[in-house]
Scaffold this active site. Structure first.
Site, short mmCIF file in Angstrom:
data_model
loop_
_atom_site.label_atom_id
_atom_site.label_comp_id
_atom_site.label_asym_id
_atom_site.label_seq_id
_atom_site.Cartn_x
_atom_site.Cartn_y
_atom_site.Cartn_z
N GLY A 129 0.85 -1.27 0.07
CA GLY A 129 -0.08 -0.07 -0.10
C GLY A 129 0.88 1.37 0.00
O GLY A 129 1.37 1.59 1.16
N LEU A 130 0.97 1.54 -1.11
CA LEU A 130 1.62 3.11 -1.31
C LEU A 130 1.10 4.22 -1.70
O LEU A 130 0.84 5.36 -0.98
CB LEU A 130 2.91 2.75 -2.34
CG LEU A 130 3.62 4.05 -2.83
CD1 LEU A 130 4.82 4.36 -1.71
CD2 LEU A 130 4.62 3.56 -4.12
N THR A 163 -3.95 -3.71 -4.84
CA THR A 163 -4.10 -5.03 -5.13
C THR A 163 -3.95 -6.40 -4.22
O THR A 163 -2.86 -6.02 -3.45
CB THR A 163 -3.10 -5.25 -6.58
OG1 THR A 163 -3.31 -4.22 -7.58
CG2 THR A 163 -3.48 -6.75 -7.24
N ARG A 275 -10.52 -17.24 -40.32
CA ARG A 275 -11.69 -16.21 -40.79
C ARG A 275 -11.55 -15.98 -42.18
O ARG A 275 -10.49 -15.44 -42.84
CB ARG A 275 -11.64 -14.94 -40.00
CG ARG A 275 -12.59 -13.87 -40.34
CD ARG A 275 -13.96 -14.31 -39.97
NE ARG A 275 -14.91 -13.18 -40.21
CZ ARG A 275 -16.23 -13.61 -39.96
NH1 ARG A 275 -16.87 -14.60 -39.41
NH2 ARG A 275 -17.08 -12.69 -40.24
N GLY A 346 -12.80 -7.98 -35.99
CA GLY A 346 -13.53 -7.59 -36.42
C GLY A 346 -14.62 -7.21 -35.24
O GLY A 346 -14.36 -6.93 -34.05
N GLU A 370 2.29 0.73 -11.27
CA GLU A 370 3.63 0.64 -11.11
C GLU A 370 4.43 1.76 -11.57
O GLU A 370 5.58 1.56 -12.20
CB GLU A 370 4.10 -0.80 -11.00
CG GLU A 370 3.52 -1.83 -10.18
CD GLU A 370 4.16 -3.05 -9.92
OE1 GLU A 370 5.26 -3.07 -10.04
OE2 GLU A 370 3.61 -3.98 -9.73
C1 FAD Z 1 -5.83 -1.75 -11.12
C2 FAD Z 1 -4.98 -0.88 -10.25
C3 FAD Z 1 -3.97 -1.44 -9.14
C4 FAD Z 1 -3.03 -0.94 -8.47
N1 FAD Z 1 -2.36 -1.65 -7.56
C5 FAD Z 1 -1.83 -0.67 -6.86
C6 FAD Z 1 -1.04 -1.54 -5.48
O1 FAD Z 1 -1.13 -2.78 -5.29
N2 FAD Z 1 -0.48 -0.53 -4.71
C7 FAD Z 1 -0.27 0.57 -4.78
O2 FAD Z 1 0.48 1.22 -4.01
N3 FAD Z 1 -0.76 1.31 -5.94
C8 FAD Z 1 -1.38 0.56 -6.81
N4 FAD Z 1 -1.97 0.98 -7.94
C9 FAD Z 1 -2.09 2.68 -8.20
C10 FAD Z 1 -0.98 2.83 -9.28
O3 FAD Z 1 0.26 2.63 -9.12
C11 FAD Z 1 -1.39 4.54 -9.68
O4 FAD Z 1 -2.74 4.64 -9.98
C12 FAD Z 1 -0.28 5.12 -10.65
O5 FAD Z 1 0.80 5.07 -9.97
C13 FAD Z 1 -0.67 6.52 -10.90
O6 FAD Z 1 -1.08 7.27 -9.86
P1 FAD Z 1 -2.34 8.25 -9.88
O7 FAD Z 1 -3.53 7.19 -10.16
O8 FAD Z 1 -2.57 8.98 -8.44
O9 FAD Z 1 -2.21 9.39 -11.02
P2 FAD Z 1 -1.48 10.63 -10.96
O10 FAD Z 1 -0.33 10.52 -10.09
O11 FAD Z 1 -2.60 11.45 -10.29
O12 FAD Z 1 -1.31 10.97 -12.42
C14 FAD Z 1 -2.21 11.40 -13.40
C15 FAD Z 1 -1.59 11.67 -14.48
O13 FAD Z 1 -0.78 12.79 -14.54
C16 FAD Z 1 0.61 12.20 -15.13
N5 FAD Z 1 1.63 13.11 -14.22
C17 FAD Z 1 1.76 12.96 -13.04
N6 FAD Z 1 2.98 13.78 -12.75
C18 FAD Z 1 3.49 13.99 -13.95
C19 FAD Z 1 4.70 14.76 -14.32
N7 FAD Z 1 5.46 15.14 -13.21
N8 FAD Z 1 4.79 14.98 -15.39
C20 FAD Z 1 4.05 14.37 -16.28
N9 FAD Z 1 3.19 13.95 -16.09
C21 FAD Z 1 2.49 13.60 -14.91
C22 FAD Z 1 0.41 10.78 -14.90
O14 FAD Z 1 1.38 10.15 -15.58
C23 FAD Z 1 -0.87 10.40 -15.19
O15 FAD Z 1 -1.15 10.46 -16.55
C24 FAD Z 1 -2.93 0.50 -8.94
C25 FAD Z 1 -3.86 1.21 -9.79
C26 FAD Z 1 -4.89 0.38 -10.46
C27 FAD Z 1 -5.67 1.21 -11.34
#
Ligand code: FAD
Length: 386
Positions: A129-130, A163, A275, A346, A370
């Site tokens: 959990g990060l 996850t 196909r 298709g 990740e």
């Molecule tokens: C199905 C699923 C499973 C997951 N499992 C885990 C897990 O087990 N443990 C855990 O800790 N997390 C987990 N996550 C979280 C995942 O790692 C994050 O969703 C991911 O790192 C992106 O963070 P955010 O969603 O907060 O997006 P944000 O950080 O808010 O980013 C939003 C957008 O802005 C862009 N962005 C942000 N900063 C910048 C920058 N400086 N320059 C350019 N673009 C930027 C990003 O690339 C993205 O396109 C999971 C997510 C999902 C959907």
């Protein structure tokens, strides 16, 4: 230890492992994938099968209940599973690379003895959990706190998108939390939270676009008390340690992505031979054959990239840039191949029961989880001194 890894020249024990997991994926996973996807159900029976094969213990030494293999072995298994079912593959990836690996890398002997045999057996799952609502890319923005009180950490806050955190067999969640202030800079540490612990709740699962059979929850921590000894690694090193785990995890996600990209190629080759349109197999049209040739090229190049990153990691050399490159191109290969495969199928490609449709929905998260594509580019740029 072999550190020269090249596609087509793998040592026998790796080939044998890949074949065993490929057979399992075809005979046990594939028949139930569409059902679990449709029902959004966790594939307990498949996880039990993977546990029996020792997949959750692949990279851990035998003294901790592992198989005595290495991280590349895990990657090969993820590639084979990823061809068929990304939800199953991410369940293994998160269980090993995110759930158990932090204990192996940073735990003291007592913590390893307590947790690794259980997690390596696959009878229990660990989660990592990060991410918080305030941001995943900027994971240092952690708001969750852990305060020392009478020999215990008292944790308050929440985590998002975690996850494997709410299954019936989840037994451990490792979280980052702010444990103090270091000259105006947040001190972030990681702490082991056994499940169940009073005050810890895995909230109702998300309704996702894909990875429907993978378990993902928001987590809340309301005065969760765990013994002081549950600190994992050094106090104040929690964030840095989690970043190291993510560097490795990117190679694993790249491997899973290569599997998805290759699965799309394999399905497309088969379908385009069967196909018919205008009186002949669609694959006899160069437009289709060229599309598939490009898909194969993407999968191959991405595979070479993750083999390269894994070889560096196994030989103890810096691998941050190569892991980011592998994750970047492999996740894009999966998404691009899923889009092309759906086009080749298709209208059938838009029907959920077809595996290419599942890859189409599942692959998007590979470019986000990740570390997003943009985060990989940031890391590569930084490694170049930019
Ligand atoms: C199905 C699923 C499973 C997951 N499992 C885990 C897990 O087990 N443990 C855990 O800790 N997390 C987990 N996550 C979280 C995942 O790692 C994050 O969703 C991911 O790192 C992106 O963070 P955010 O969603 O907060 O997006 P944000 O950080 O808010 O980013 C939003 C957008 O802005 C862009 N962005 C942000 N900063 C910048 C920058 N400086 N320059 C350019 N673009 C930027 C990003 O690339 C993205 O396109 C999971 C997510 C999902 C959907």
């Amino acid at each position: 230890m072999t550190t020269f890894l090249s596609t087509g020249t793998l040592p026998d024990h790796y080939e044998q492992l890949a074949k065993t997991v490929r057979d399992f994926a075809q005979s046990v996973v594939a028949p139930v994938s569409a059902k679990h996807d449709e029902e959004h159900s966790f594939p307990y029976e498949v996880v039990a099968g993977m546990a029996d094969m020792g997949l959750f213990g692949l990279p851990f030494p035998e003294e901790y209940g592992g198989m005595g293999g290495d991280y590349f072995a895990l990657c090969l298994a993820l590639e084979e599973l990823g061809k068929v079912d990304q939800s199953v593959a991410i369940t293994l990836e998160a269980g090993v690379s995110l759930g158990a690996m932090p204990v192996y890398r940073f735990g003291n002997e007592e913590q390893k003895q307590e947790w690794l045999p259980l997690l390596a057996s696959g009878k229990a799952l660990g989660a990592f959990g990060l991410t918080e609502a305030s941001g995943g890319s900027d994971a240092g923005a952690t708001k969750t706190t852990a305060k020392l009180d009478d020999g215990h950490w008292v944790i308050n806050g929440s985590k998002q998108f975690i996850t494997n955190s709410g299954t019936d067999i989840t037994k451990l969640v490792t979280v980052t939390a702010v444990t103090g202030d270091n000259n105006g800079k947040k001190e972030i540490s990681s702490i082991l939270v056994p499940v169940p612990t009073e005050g810890f709740t895995a909230e109702p699962a998300y309704n996702k676009v894909g990875w429907n059979a993978s378990d993902t929850h928001p987590l809340s921590f309301d005065d969760v008390r765990v013994p002081q000894e549950n600190l994992l690694g050094e106090r104040g090193r929690g964030y840095a340690n989690f970043l190291r785990i993510l560097d490795e995890g990117r190679i694993a996600i790249a491997a899973l992505s290569v599997g998805a990209a290759q699965g799309c190629v394999d399905e497309s080759v088969k379908y385009s031979k069967e196909r018919e349109a205008f009186g002949r197999a669609i694959g006899t049209n160069q437009a289709i054959a060229f599309k598939i040739a490009r898909m194969e090229t993407r999968a191959h190049v991405a595979r070479a990239a993750y083999y390269d990153a894994a070889a560096l990691m196994l030989s103890g050399k810096p691998f941050k840039k190569q892991a980011a490159i592998a994750k970047l191109i492999a996740s894009e290969a999966a998404m691009d191949n899923a889009r092309d495969a759906t086009q080749i199928f298709g209208g059938y490609g838009f029907m959920n029961e077809y595996s290419v449709a599942r890859h189409y929905r599942d692959s998007k998260i590979l470019e986000i989880g990740e570390g997003t594509t943009e985060v990989q580019l940031m890391l590569i740029g930084r490694e170049l001194g930019l």
